[in-house]
Design a protein around this motif. Structure first.
Motif, PDB file in Angstrom:
ATOM      1  N   ILE A   5       0.847  -1.199   0.000  1.00 38.76           N
ATOM      2  CA  ILE A   5       0.000   0.000   0.000  1.00 38.76           C
ATOM      3  C   ILE A   5       0.878   1.243   0.000  1.00 38.76           C
ATOM      4  N   GLN A   6       0.384   2.327  -0.602  1.00 43.00           N
ATOM      5  CA  GLN A   6       1.107   3.598  -0.570  1.00 43.00           C
ATOM      6  C   GLN A   6       0.998   4.198   0.835  1.00 43.00           C
ATOM      7  N   ARG A   7       2.094   4.856   1.268  1.00 41.73           N
ATOM      8  CA  ARG A   7       2.107   5.427   2.618  1.00 41.73           C
ATOM      9  C   ARG A   7       0.925   6.385   2.848  1.00 41.73           C
ATOM     10  N   GLU A   8       0.659   7.286   1.838  1.00 44.82           N
ATOM     11  CA  GLU A   8      -0.429   8.262   2.022  1.00 44.82           C
ATOM     12  C   GLU A   8      -1.774   7.583   2.254  1.00 44.82           C
ATOM     13  N   ALA A   9      -2.009   6.505   1.484  1.00 41.16           N
ATOM     14  CA  ALA A   9      -3.314   5.827   1.564  1.00 41.16           C
ATOM     15  C   ALA A   9      -3.519   5.211   2.950  1.00 41.16           C
ATOM     16  N   LEU A  10      -2.412   4.836   3.591  1.00 42.38           N
ATOM     17  CA  LEU A  10      -2.507   4.165   4.892  1.00 42.38           C
ATOM     18  C   LEU A  10      -2.528   5.165   6.051  1.00 42.38           C
ATOM     19  N   PRO A  71       0.919  -3.363  17.199  1.00 44.03           N
ATOM     20  CA  PRO A  71       0.866  -2.172  18.052  1.00 44.03           C
ATOM     21  C   PRO A  71       0.501  -0.918  17.247  1.00 44.03           C
ATOM     22  N   ALA A  72      -0.587  -0.261  17.651  1.00 40.64           N
ATOM     23  CA  ALA A  72      -1.144   0.857  16.876  1.00 40.64           C
ATOM     24  C   ALA A  72      -0.169   2.029  16.809  1.00 40.64           C
ATOM     25  N   ARG A  73       0.351   2.427  17.962  1.00 39.96           N
ATOM     26  CA  ARG A  73       1.190   3.622  18.022  1.00 39.96           C
ATOM     27  C   ARG A  73       2.472   3.421  17.221  1.00 39.96           C
ATOM     28  N   LYS A  74       3.065   2.213  17.353  1.00 37.80           N
ATOM     29  CA  LYS A  74       4.342   1.973  16.650  1.00 37.80           C
ATOM     30  C   LYS A  74       4.119   1.953  15.136  1.00 37.80           C
ATOM     31  N   LEU A  75       3.030   1.303  14.692  1.00 34.34           N
ATOM     32  CA  LEU A  75       2.750   1.254  13.251  1.00 34.34           C
ATOM     33  C   LEU A  75       2.545   2.678  12.717  1.00 34.34           C
ATOM     34  N   MET A  76       1.841   3.510  13.490  1.00 37.79           N
ATOM     35  CA  MET A  76       1.596   4.881  13.039  1.00 37.79           C
ATOM     36  C   MET A  76       2.904   5.677  13.001  1.00 37.79           C
ATOM     37  N   ASP A  77       3.737   5.515  14.033  1.00 39.88           N
ATOM     38  CA  ASP A  77       5.012   6.246  14.046  1.00 39.88           C
ATOM     39  C   ASP A  77       5.923   5.825  12.887  1.00 39.88           C
ATOM     40  N   ILE A  78       5.897   4.537  12.549  1.00 42.60           N
ATOM     41  CA  ILE A  78       6.688   4.057  11.401  1.00 42.60           C
ATOM     42  C   ILE A  78       6.198   4.740  10.124  1.00 42.60           C
ATOM     43  N   CYS A  79       4.867   4.739   9.936  1.00 38.30           N
ATOM     44  CA  CYS A  79       4.289   5.362   8.732  1.00 38.30           C
ATOM     45  C   CYS A  79       4.646   6.846   8.650  1.00 38.30           C
ATOM     46  N   LYS A  80       4.552   7.538   9.793  1.00 40.62           N
ATOM     47  CA  LYS A  80       4.835   8.975   9.799  1.00 40.62           C
ATOM     48  C   LYS A  80       6.291   9.260   9.431  1.00 40.62           C
ATOM     49  N   LEU A  82       8.306   7.643   7.471  1.00 39.53           N
ATOM     50  CA  LEU A  82       8.753   7.266   6.123  1.00 39.53           C
ATOM     51  C   LEU A  82       8.555   8.425   5.131  1.00 39.53           C
ATOM     52  N   PRO A  83       9.315   8.424   4.024  1.00 40.95           N
ATOM     53  CA  PRO A  83       9.132   9.479   3.017  1.00 40.95           C
ATOM     54  C   PRO A  83       7.726   9.417   2.400  1.00 40.95           C
ATOM     55  N   ASP A  84       7.282  10.550   1.841  1.00 41.25           N
ATOM     56  CA  ASP A  84       5.900  10.679   1.371  1.00 41.25           C
ATOM     57  C   ASP A  84       5.472   9.651   0.336  1.00 41.25           C
ATOM     58  N   ASP A  85       6.292   9.470  -0.698  1.00 41.07           N
ATOM     59  CA  ASP A  85       5.795   8.720  -1.863  1.00 41.07           C
ATOM     60  C   ASP A  85       6.209   7.248  -1.864  1.00 41.07           C
ATOM     61  N   VAL A  86       6.490   6.709  -0.673  1.00 46.31           N
ATOM     62  CA  VAL A  86       6.997   5.338  -0.618  1.00 46.31           C
ATOM     63  C   VAL A  86       5.842   4.331  -0.543  1.00 46.31           C
ATOM     64  N   ALA A  87       6.098   3.113  -1.044  1.00 47.30           N
ATOM     65  CA  ALA A  87       5.104   2.040  -0.907  1.00 47.30           C
ATOM     66  C   ALA A  87       5.545   1.119   0.229  1.00 47.30           C
ATOM     67  N   LEU A  88       4.583   0.676   1.040  1.00 51.60           N
ATOM     68  CA  LEU A  88       4.886  -0.239   2.150  1.00 51.60           C
ATOM     69  C   LEU A  88       4.452  -1.641   1.749  1.00 51.60           C
ATOM     70  N   ARG A 103      14.477   1.306   1.672  1.00 53.64           N
ATOM     71  CA  ARG A 103      15.584   0.567   2.291  1.00 53.64           C
ATOM     72  C   ARG A 103      15.324   0.269   3.761  1.00 53.64           C
ATOM     73  N   SER A 104      14.130   0.583   4.228  1.00 55.83           N
ATOM     74  CA  SER A 104      13.824   0.358   5.651  1.00 55.83           C
ATOM     75  C   SER A 104      13.104  -0.966   5.829  1.00 55.83           C
ATOM     76  N   ARG A 105      13.352  -1.582   6.979  1.00 55.73           N
ATOM     77  CA  ARG A 105      12.657  -2.837   7.289  1.00 55.73           C
ATOM     78  C   ARG A 105      12.366  -2.854   8.792  1.00 55.73           C
ATOM     79  N   PHE A 106      11.129  -3.173   9.144  1.00 56.90           N
ATOM     80  CA  PHE A 106      10.715  -3.194  10.556  1.00 56.90           C
ATOM     81  C   PHE A 106      10.053  -4.523  10.859  1.00 56.90           C
TER      82      PHE A 106
END
Length: 367
Positions: A5-10, A71-80, A82-88, A103-106
């Motif tokens: 999914i695209q970061r913005e969409a999530l 974990p809700a907070r950690k998933l949100m902090d990871i998304c925040k 990341l760069p704008d146009d990245v796909a997760l 290049r990130s992996r969690f």
């Protein structure tokens, strides 16, 4: 389970859903968000057992069905972060959630979806649809007057009342009251009342847009459920009896003041600077076409301001908590406000000069 999914969409739906999740939880699974992939839809659910919010996102790329909580907070902090146009890309392996982006992996800990509680939905006894901007207006015009942590628990929320096709919101903390009424074309002629808890009201307001899009509301005996295109919101109701607000509305006030809202608001803000920090009292002195506002504090400091108003009644001196008056000035939208007073011991009725869909009652203060 796997999806991309695209970061913005999530991010935006995730922020709303994670907003419901409390930071400190008795059950570990309650600080998690439930992710479910079904066909091409990803749904996310957050709850604190009182309020539940489900957000739905359409996935553009093929996904593998499944469900898990992370974990809700950690998933949100990871998304925040990341760069704008990245796909997760998200997938579950060995009870761990693996998120890759650029290049990130969690790797996040998970708990099984079967542990995740759902807020029970009873059968709905009344349902209707209303424009999102109308419901939002009702909440924005009144929610500031809800009590916080009052022992009278039924005041820590908002009364929603359906009566003769209209929807009305009422909130009070015992010192002031806010009421707003909108035509909603609800086909229900009797009076129907329910109290939505404070947190439920604030979360619902975050969900509603400015547009005319409809939100579908279902009212049950213990729940309210609101569904928009992308979200389903459910909240338990407060089990209690709301005070008879119509008895609080002052009747027969003969002193009517009309003033410019912005001028009044600025004058209240300035005089408030030198009011007593604890009690926030200011004195209003009315005479012909003039309103004098005074404040003083234990340090013997004083503020005074004169405002030209439309007023032709007898002289009156009355005290108020300036914070309560400012709250009303901040939510009204018109250029002119109308204050209706009767004497120094009676509550003031404040509304827009041209419209009476929003009505505010502020109790006086002895100064």
């Amino acid at each position: 389970m796997q999806f991309t999914i695209q970061r913005e969409a999530l991010l935006k739906p995730l922020q709303l859903v994670a907003g419901v999740v409390e930071r400190r939880q008795t059950l570990p699974v309650l600080s998690n968000v439930l992710l479910v992939v079904d066909g091409s839809t990803l749904s996310m659910t957050g709850t604190d057992l009182e309020v539940e919010l489900v957000g739905r996102i359409n996935l553009e790329e093929p996904a593998e069905a499944g469900e898990i909580t992370v974990p809700a907070r950690k998933l949100m902090d990871i998304c925040k972060s990341l760069p704008d146009d990245v796909a997760l890309s998200f997938k579950v392996e060995d009870n761990k959630a693996i998120i890759k982006a650029g290049r990130s992996r969690f790797t996040l800990a998970t708990l099984p979806a079967s542990d995740f509680p759902n807020v029970e939905d009873g059968p709905g006894s009344l349902s209707f649809a209303i424009n999102q901007n109308k419901l939002r207006r009702l909440i924005e015009r009144t929610s500031f007057a809800m009590a916080q942590q009052d022992v009278r628990y039924y005041l820590n929320g908002m009364l929603l009342e359906i009566n003769k096709g209209q929807l009305r919101a009422v909130a009070t903390d015992g010192h002031r009251m806010a009421m707003c009424t909108q035509d909603a074309n609800i086909d229900y002629q009797e009076r129907y009342q329910l109290i939505v808890p404070r947190k439920g009201i604030l979360e619902l307001a975050r969900l509603l847009g400015e547009a005319d899009d409809l939100v579908n509301i279902v009212l049950g005996t213990h729940h309210i459920r609101a569904t928009t295109g992308d979200f389903t919101f459910t909240s338990k109701l407060v089990d209690g009896k709301f005070p008879d607000y119509e008895r609080v509305l002052p009747r027969g006030g003969d002193k009517i003041v009309i003033a410019e809202r912005q001028v009044l608001r600025n004058a209240f803000s300035r005089t408030a600077i030198l009011s007593n920090e604890k009690y926030r009292g200011i004195r209003l002195m009315l005479s012909d076409a003039l309103l004098k506002i005074q404040a003083n504090n234990p340090e013997q400091e004083e503020a005074e301001e004169d405002i030209a108003v439309e007023y032709a009644g007898s002289a009156l001196e009355i005290g108020f908590n300036v914070s309560y008056l400012l709250d009303v000035m901040n939510v009204l939208g018109s250029e002119q406000v109308k204050m209706i007073l009767s004497d120094a011991n009676s509550s003031a009725l404040v509304q827009e000069a041209e419209s009476d869909d929003s009505v505010y009652v502020v109790m006086p203060m002895r100064l």
